[in-house]
Design a protein around this motif. Structure first.
Motif, mmCIF file in Angstrom:
data_model
loop_
_atom_site.group_PDB
_atom_site.id
_atom_site.type_symbol
_atom_site.label_atom_id
_atom_site.label_comp_id
_atom_site.label_asym_id
_atom_site.label_seq_id
_atom_site.Cartn_x
_atom_site.Cartn_y
_atom_site.Cartn_z
ATOM 1 N N GLN A 1 0.705 -1.184 -0.090
ATOM 2 C CA GLN A 1 -0.043 -0.010 -0.008
ATOM 3 C C GLN A 1 1.087 1.237 0.060
ATOM 4 O O GLN A 1 0.468 2.336 -0.760
ATOM 5 C CB GLN A 1 -1.073 -0.075 1.184
ATOM 6 C CG GLN A 1 -1.852 -1.075 1.027
ATOM 7 C CD GLN A 1 -2.814 -0.986 2.570
ATOM 8 O OE1 GLN A 1 -2.380 -0.837 3.602
ATOM 9 N NE2 GLN A 1 -3.971 -1.562 2.496
ATOM 10 N N VAL B 1 2.091 1.757 -3.477
ATOM 11 C CA VAL B 1 1.018 2.591 -4.418
ATOM 12 C C VAL B 1 0.862 4.060 -3.921
ATOM 13 O O VAL B 1 0.791 4.809 -4.887
ATOM 14 C CB VAL B 1 -0.489 1.870 -4.039
ATOM 15 C CG1 VAL B 1 -1.569 2.693 -4.525
ATOM 16 C CG2 VAL B 1 -0.386 0.415 -4.505
ATOM 17 N N ALA C 1 -1.385 -2.008 -6.898
ATOM 18 C CA ALA C 1 -2.563 -2.150 -6.470
ATOM 19 C C ALA C 1 -2.958 -3.684 -6.543
ATOM 20 O O ALA C 1 -3.660 -4.118 -5.677
ATOM 21 C CB ALA C 1 -3.579 -1.026 -6.812
ATOM 22 N N TRP D 1 -9.418 -3.244 -3.863
ATOM 23 C CA TRP D 1 -8.121 -3.045 -4.269
ATOM 24 C C TRP D 1 -8.095 -3.511 -5.978
ATOM 25 O O TRP D 1 -7.122 -2.688 -6.626
ATOM 26 C CB TRP D 1 -7.006 -3.771 -3.636
ATOM 27 C CG TRP D 1 -6.771 -3.095 -2.360
ATOM 28 C CD1 TRP D 1 -7.260 -3.031 -1.129
ATOM 29 C CD2 TRP D 1 -5.896 -1.916 -2.189
ATOM 30 N NE1 TRP D 1 -6.685 -2.154 -0.338
ATOM 31 C CE2 TRP D 1 -5.963 -1.208 -1.087
ATOM 32 C CE3 TRP D 1 -4.939 -1.181 -3.140
ATOM 33 C CZ2 TRP D 1 -5.140 -0.298 -0.701
ATOM 34 C CZ3 TRP D 1 -4.253 -0.217 -2.911
ATOM 35 C CH2 TRP D 1 -4.246 0.329 -1.491
ATOM 36 N N LYS E 1 -9.311 -0.522 -7.342
ATOM 37 C CA LYS E 1 -8.432 0.661 -7.464
ATOM 38 C C LYS E 1 -7.452 0.488 -8.603
ATOM 39 O O LYS E 1 -6.961 1.295 -9.224
ATOM 40 C CB LYS E 1 -7.656 0.615 -6.096
ATOM 41 C CG LYS E 1 -6.721 1.784 -5.873
ATOM 42 C CD LYS E 1 -6.410 1.904 -4.320
ATOM 43 C CE LYS E 1 -7.464 2.603 -3.415
ATOM 44 N NZ LYS E 1 -6.852 2.936 -2.195
ATOM 45 N N ALA E 2 -6.871 -0.804 -8.615
ATOM 46 C CA ALA E 2 -6.106 -1.140 -9.896
ATOM 47 C C ALA E 2 -6.628 -0.649 -11.156
ATOM 48 O O ALA E 2 -5.825 -0.145 -12.040
ATOM 49 C CB ALA E 2 -5.676 -2.583 -9.830
#
Length: 173
Positions: free
Chosen positions: A62, A65, A78, A97, A100-101
């Protein structure tokens, strides 16, 4: 103490898929001690994950990222966080996640496939309820194939698996 040299070592080892070697991990430790970088943080996260410290690995990934500026690398980091959460058994966080990616790189097919696995893992209730989850997982796998032809084979296999869990029409009506 030469961070540029050490970073070049990491980059070279990554290019040749030697990112599980002791040299790779040692160089990442040195870089992280001098000045934490996203590449060093993700390398240390890999080491922790392989050693069974998933929580520590997730924290470092994290951090990678958050530090990274390149959208493509940010999406891959991510995705790494998502994979660690999935491995840990936390499908809800893994799915967040994955999303998010995909915000950073919408064509990351493997993130759609992992999200499909997360959705399928969350399937619960009676057979009709479970079928809804598998339909959504099927759609995510199709999306993976559409945006990233490199994962078409894995997506087709996943689609076949999820389709096997659909609620039969004969029972639904």
């Amino acid at each position: 103490n030469d961070i540029e040299y050490l970073d070049a070592v990491l980059k070279t080892l990554e290019q040749f898929e030697c990112d599980k070697s002791q040299i790779y991990f040692k160089a990442s430790d040195y870089i992280y001690a001098i000045k934490p970088t996203p590449r060093a943080a993700i390398a240390k996260a890999k080491r922790l994950s392989e050693g069974g410290d998933t929580n520590g690995a997730i924290k470092l990934a994290q951090e990678a990222v958050d530090m990274e500026n390149d959208e493509i690398k940010k999406s891959l980091y991510a995705y790494s966080v998502a994979a660690m959460y999935f491995k840990k058994g936390n499908a809800s966080s893994a799915r967040q996640w994955c999303k998010k990616a995909l915000q950073f790189q919408p064509s990351l097919g493997k993130a759609y496939l992992l999200e499909a696995s997360c959705v399928a893992r969350l399937a619960s209730g009676n057979n009709l309820e479970k079928s809804k989850y598998y339909c959504l997982a099927y759609d995510k796998a199709l999306r993976a194939k559409a945006v990233d032809p490199a994962c078409a084979s894995a997506a087709n296999k996943a689609c076949g698996n999820y389709a096997g869990h659909f609620f039969p029409k004969s029972e639904a009506f």
